[in-house]
Design an enzyme around this catalytic site. Structure first.
Site, mmCIF file in Angstrom:
data_model
loop_
_atom_site.group_PDB
_atom_site.id
_atom_site.type_symbol
_atom_site.label_atom_id
_atom_site.label_comp_id
_atom_site.label_asym_id
_atom_site.label_seq_id
_atom_site.Cartn_x
_atom_site.Cartn_y
_atom_site.Cartn_z
ATOM 1 N N HIS A 84 28.994 -2.993 24.043
ATOM 2 C CA HIS A 84 28.582 -1.946 24.971
ATOM 3 C C HIS A 84 27.758 -0.841 24.303
ATOM 4 O O HIS A 84 26.656 -0.557 24.762
ATOM 5 C CB HIS A 84 29.723 -1.373 25.807
ATOM 6 C CG HIS A 84 29.119 -0.578 26.910
ATOM 7 N ND1 HIS A 84 28.559 -1.165 28.023
ATOM 8 C CD2 HIS A 84 28.840 0.731 27.013
ATOM 9 C CE1 HIS A 84 27.990 -0.243 28.765
ATOM 10 N NE2 HIS A 84 28.145 0.915 28.189
ATOM 11 N N HIS A 140 21.260 -8.659 35.647
ATOM 12 C CA HIS A 140 21.619 -7.247 35.425
ATOM 13 C C HIS A 140 20.889 -6.685 34.204
ATOM 14 O O HIS A 140 20.252 -5.639 34.262
ATOM 15 C CB HIS A 140 23.138 -7.130 35.247
ATOM 16 C CG HIS A 140 23.594 -5.867 34.564
ATOM 17 N ND1 HIS A 140 23.420 -4.618 35.126
ATOM 18 C CD2 HIS A 140 24.202 -5.649 33.356
ATOM 19 C CE1 HIS A 140 23.904 -3.702 34.292
ATOM 20 N NE2 HIS A 140 24.385 -4.302 33.210
ATOM 21 N N PHE A 141 20.948 -7.428 33.090
ATOM 22 C CA PHE A 141 20.395 -6.767 31.897
ATOM 23 C C PHE A 141 18.884 -6.916 31.790
ATOM 24 O O PHE A 141 18.248 -6.114 31.130
ATOM 25 C CB PHE A 141 21.171 -7.110 30.620
ATOM 26 C CG PHE A 141 21.118 -8.510 30.112
ATOM 27 C CD1 PHE A 141 20.000 -8.996 29.482
ATOM 28 C CD2 PHE A 141 22.232 -9.336 30.225
ATOM 29 C CE1 PHE A 141 19.982 -10.288 28.967
ATOM 30 C CE2 PHE A 141 22.231 -10.625 29.714
ATOM 31 C CZ PHE A 141 21.082 -11.108 29.092
ATOM 32 N N HIS A 142 18.311 -7.896 32.465
ATOM 33 C CA HIS A 142 16.840 -7.910 32.486
ATOM 34 C C HIS A 142 16.314 -6.772 33.350
ATOM 35 O O HIS A 142 15.267 -6.202 33.068
ATOM 36 C CB HIS A 142 16.307 -9.257 32.959
ATOM 37 C CG HIS A 142 16.320 -10.303 31.876
ATOM 38 N ND1 HIS A 142 17.450 -10.953 31.488
ATOM 39 C CD2 HIS A 142 15.327 -10.769 31.058
ATOM 40 C CE1 HIS A 142 17.172 -11.791 30.490
ATOM 41 N NE2 HIS A 142 15.885 -11.689 30.206
ATOM 42 N N ARG A 179 25.193 -18.884 34.034
ATOM 43 C CA ARG A 179 24.202 -18.408 33.074
ATOM 44 C C ARG A 179 24.209 -19.341 31.860
ATOM 45 O O ARG A 179 25.127 -20.131 31.682
ATOM 46 C CB ARG A 179 24.495 -16.957 32.652
ATOM 47 C CG ARG A 179 25.684 -16.782 31.734
ATOM 48 C CD ARG A 179 25.981 -15.314 31.395
ATOM 49 N NE ARG A 179 25.113 -14.782 30.356
ATOM 50 C CZ ARG A 179 25.382 -13.673 29.637
ATOM 51 N NH1 ARG A 179 26.484 -12.975 29.879
ATOM 52 N NH2 ARG A 179 24.564 -13.240 28.729
ATOM 53 N N ARG A 180 23.183 -19.246 31.044
ATOM 54 C CA ARG A 180 23.114 -19.934 29.752
ATOM 55 C C ARG A 180 23.186 -21.454 29.853
ATOM 56 O O ARG A 180 23.786 -22.094 29.011
ATOM 57 C CB ARG A 180 24.264 -19.486 28.847
ATOM 58 C CG ARG A 180 24.211 -18.038 28.521
ATOM 59 C CD ARG A 180 25.447 -17.646 27.768
ATOM 60 N NE ARG A 180 25.164 -16.527 26.900
ATOM 61 C CZ ARG A 180 26.070 -15.680 26.475
ATOM 62 N NH1 ARG A 180 27.320 -15.823 26.811
ATOM 63 N NH2 ARG A 180 25.720 -14.692 25.689
ATOM 64 N N TYR A 231 23.580 1.131 24.656
ATOM 65 C CA TYR A 231 23.242 2.557 24.749
ATOM 66 C C TYR A 231 22.389 3.010 23.568
ATOM 67 O O TYR A 231 21.634 3.976 23.685
ATOM 68 C CB TYR A 231 24.520 3.394 24.914
ATOM 69 C CG TYR A 231 24.963 3.311 26.346
ATOM 70 C CD1 TYR A 231 25.710 2.219 26.792
ATOM 71 C CD2 TYR A 231 24.559 4.252 27.276
ATOM 72 C CE1 TYR A 231 26.051 2.088 28.122
ATOM 73 C CE2 TYR A 231 24.901 4.119 28.607
ATOM 74 C CZ TYR A 231 25.643 3.043 29.029
ATOM 75 O OH TYR A 231 25.958 2.912 30.345
#
Ligand code: HAS
Ligand code: CU
Length: 548
Positions: free
Chosen positions: A224, A375-377, A438-439, A228
């Site tokens: 996490h 989400h992270f893209h 995913r993956r 950040y």
């Protein structure tokens, strides 16, 4: 003395060279990583014939480049520049800084060769029992060790500056960068312990088994806060560069400090939200981390409003009237401003998705589905990377001394990225809800289910093509700027002024001592048992897979 002689070359040529070298590595490899991304989309849709090992190899290289190489090189390069220009001092210990650069580069080459050899196809999270060849871990370790030079220099320069300027507020950009350097040191502890004590011994054949639960918990410690670490420099740009480029003022300097402190303190003790469905940690601990995760969403919400309010000052100064009239008056044709606006617009749905992930029970619907890369893209590849672009557009003329090759090309590039990211990630989220895993290289499941995925996957390819075009335009524009002969008039860096001048700030918002102690206590609460339990409970270790 003549005026020319006293013209302060505050940031100094050395900071510029350091920044340019790091950022060129970051962006050149970023372009390669984007091409791999399109290849993966085509592969999954069955449009290029290839093999599953090739696909996973590509995903590994793509993930490692975008998540570790692009970010770390960009952040370190940008960091040196911010430190030198905001403190108005040359970079301290330049030999160390360059040693760090070459170490990072050597590590990158080593890890990339290791992946290319086909012996380290472990994806960017390298979860055991998959084990890579030792050269992968050694390469990754060098990348991290090299970046330590930057943390030491950043923190030391802030401390020296404070000593020389007692009571004065540390300039906000440097305050943010210092928070990030401290965050990075704390972040690395989990993954370094995992690699040194667990993965390397197995890959070298010293250990025969690996405790997967412990490894995943140690990685969750890092996973996490690392995101950040990627985010904070983008916020430095949003707070201190975008408002000025927009012709306005930062709405609140103190809010920026509060945000950086909150990001530092709250992003470390919450990593268990990445392993909500893992069996090795008890539900109560996961709930504690779930609450913490909601806390860490707060600074981003505060940022959304502070930056929107700062843009509003610009829009009104440019003649905007009424409740929303200022939005149209913003400098939409200025790439630095446009990047900031797009970042806010992408943070909104990206953060919303993050809150769904954080909601313990809801995560079980989306965990390990296509929703997660979506989400992270969206939030990283979209909101954060678009600010990296904006930062480069703001800095390149100052770093090279040449004016930006084409501002309109930059605006086109940003639109392509913004729309391309949406075309990629909106269907991708939906595919997650349709339970696409995913993956996976291929999905030989129930034909009826796979059939429902097809149109959305096709739409993603449109997004992928737009992103490639955008990445190439971006790198081309920077290259042409670098090679240009048109001199830039203003090569000194000036950061945004605040609506109210910042004459003094509370001591707590001018340093990190108390926050480090608080962090230590929170980390002890959040991780002692979830990690400590592996040393007292009897666990079955797994046999490693791969690595030779
Ligand atoms: Fe995340 C998984 C939760 C933010 C990156 N995240 C990931 C992974 C990555 C990642 C890489 O709780 C995958 C790791 C893997 O491979 O397994 N994430 C969150 C939450 C937030 C969040 C709660 N993530 C980020 C950021 C990232 C990032 C930032 C990269 C930089 N994430 C999770 C969870 C998982 C996860 C679970 C694991 C799930 C699983 O099952 O595996 C929050 O920080 C988000 C807060 C944001 C908001 C939005 C505020 C709104 C704003 C817009 C304002 C706009 C205005 C409009 C006012 C609450 C700021 C102005 C308009 C104008 C025109 C001026
Ligand atoms: Cu997280």
């Amino acid at each position: 003395m003549s005026a020319a002689a006293v013209r302060p070359d505050v940031e100094g040529a050395s900071a510029r060279r350091l920044a340019l070298s790091h950022m060129w590595v970051a962006f050149a490899l970023f372009a390669v990583g984007t091409v791999l991304g399109l290849y993966q989309l085509l592969e999954r849709e069955g449009l290029v014939a290839t093999s599953a090992p090739r696909y996973y190899q590509s995903v590994t290289l793509h993930g490692v480049i975008q998540a570790f190489v692009l970010t770390t090189f960009f952040i370190v390069g940008f960091g040196y520049y911010v430190t030198a220009t905001s403190l108005k001092r040359p970079v301290l210990w330049r030999g160390l800084a360059w040693l760090g650069f070459w170490t990072m580069l050597a590590g990158t080459v080593m890890a990339a060769l290791s992946i290319a050899s086909g012996r380290s196809t472990v994806l960017y999270t390298f979860y055991p029992p998959m084990i890579a060849h030792w050269s992968f871990y050694a390469g990754a370790a060098l990348l991290l060790v090299g970046s330590l030079a930057w943390t030491v220099i950043t923190i030391a320069m802030t401390m020296r500056w404070k000593k020389a300027n007692p009571g004065l507020p540390v300039p906000l950009p440097q305050f943010g960068m210092t928070a990030n350097a401290i965050l990075w040191l704390w972040t690395l502890v989990g993954v370094v312990a995992e690699v040194v004590f667990q993965l390397l011994p197995v890959s070298l054949g010293i250990s025969q088994t690996v405790d997967v639960g412990l490894a995943r918990s140690l990685f969750a410690w890092t996973l996490h806060p690392i995101v950040y670490f990627w985010l904070i420099p983008a916020y430095v740009t949003l707070y201190t560069i975008v408002p000025k480029a927009a012709g306005g003022y930062l709405f609140s300097d103190e809010m920026g400090r509060i945000v950086f402190v909150m990001l530092l303190v709250f992003s470390l003790p919450i990593g268990l939200h990445h392993v909500f469905v893992d069996p090795q940690v008890a539900a109560g601990w996961k709930l504690v981390h779930a609450f913490g995760t909601f806390l860490v969403a707060l600074p981003t919400l505060l940022t959304g409003f502070t930056i929107a309010a700062s843009l509003e000052t610009a829009g009104r100064l440019r003649g905007g009237r009424g409740l929303f009239g200022w939005i149209g008056k913003l400098a939409w044709n200025n790439p630095v401003v446009l990047g900031g606006i797009f970042a806010l617009l992408l943070l909104l749905p990206g953060g919303f998705g993050g809150l769904i992930n954080a909601s313990y029970a809801m995560d079980s619907m989306v965990h390990n589905t296509a929703w997660m890369p979506a989400h992270f893209h969206l939030i990283f590849g979209g909101a954060v990377v678009i600010v990296y672009f904006a930062t480069a557009y703001a800095l390149w003329p100052k770093l090279t001394g040449h004016s930006l090759h084409s501002s309109s090309l930059a605006v086109t590039q940003l639109w392509l990225w913004f729309l391309g990211i949406l075309a990629l990630t909106v269907p991708w989220h939906y595919l997650g809800i349709l339970w696409m895993p995913r993956r996976t290289a291929y999905t030989p499941y129930d034909p009826g289910i796979v059939e429902r995925w097809k149109p959305w996957g096709d739409l993603m390819i449109v997004g992928g093509v737009m992103l490639i075009l955008s990445a190439l335009l971006f790198v081309a524009n920077l290259w042409l700027t670098h090679r240009s002969r048109a001199a830039e008039r203003e090569t000194n860096m000036a950061y945004a002024d605040t609506v109210d001048p910042v004459l003094a700030v509370p001591r707590l918002l001018n340093g990190f001592t108390l926050w480090n102690w608080l962090l230590l206590v929170l980390m002890a609460i959040a991780w002692s048992y979830p990690i400590g339990q592996f040393f007292v409970l009897h666990v079955h270790e797994a046999l490693p897979w791969g690595g030779h």
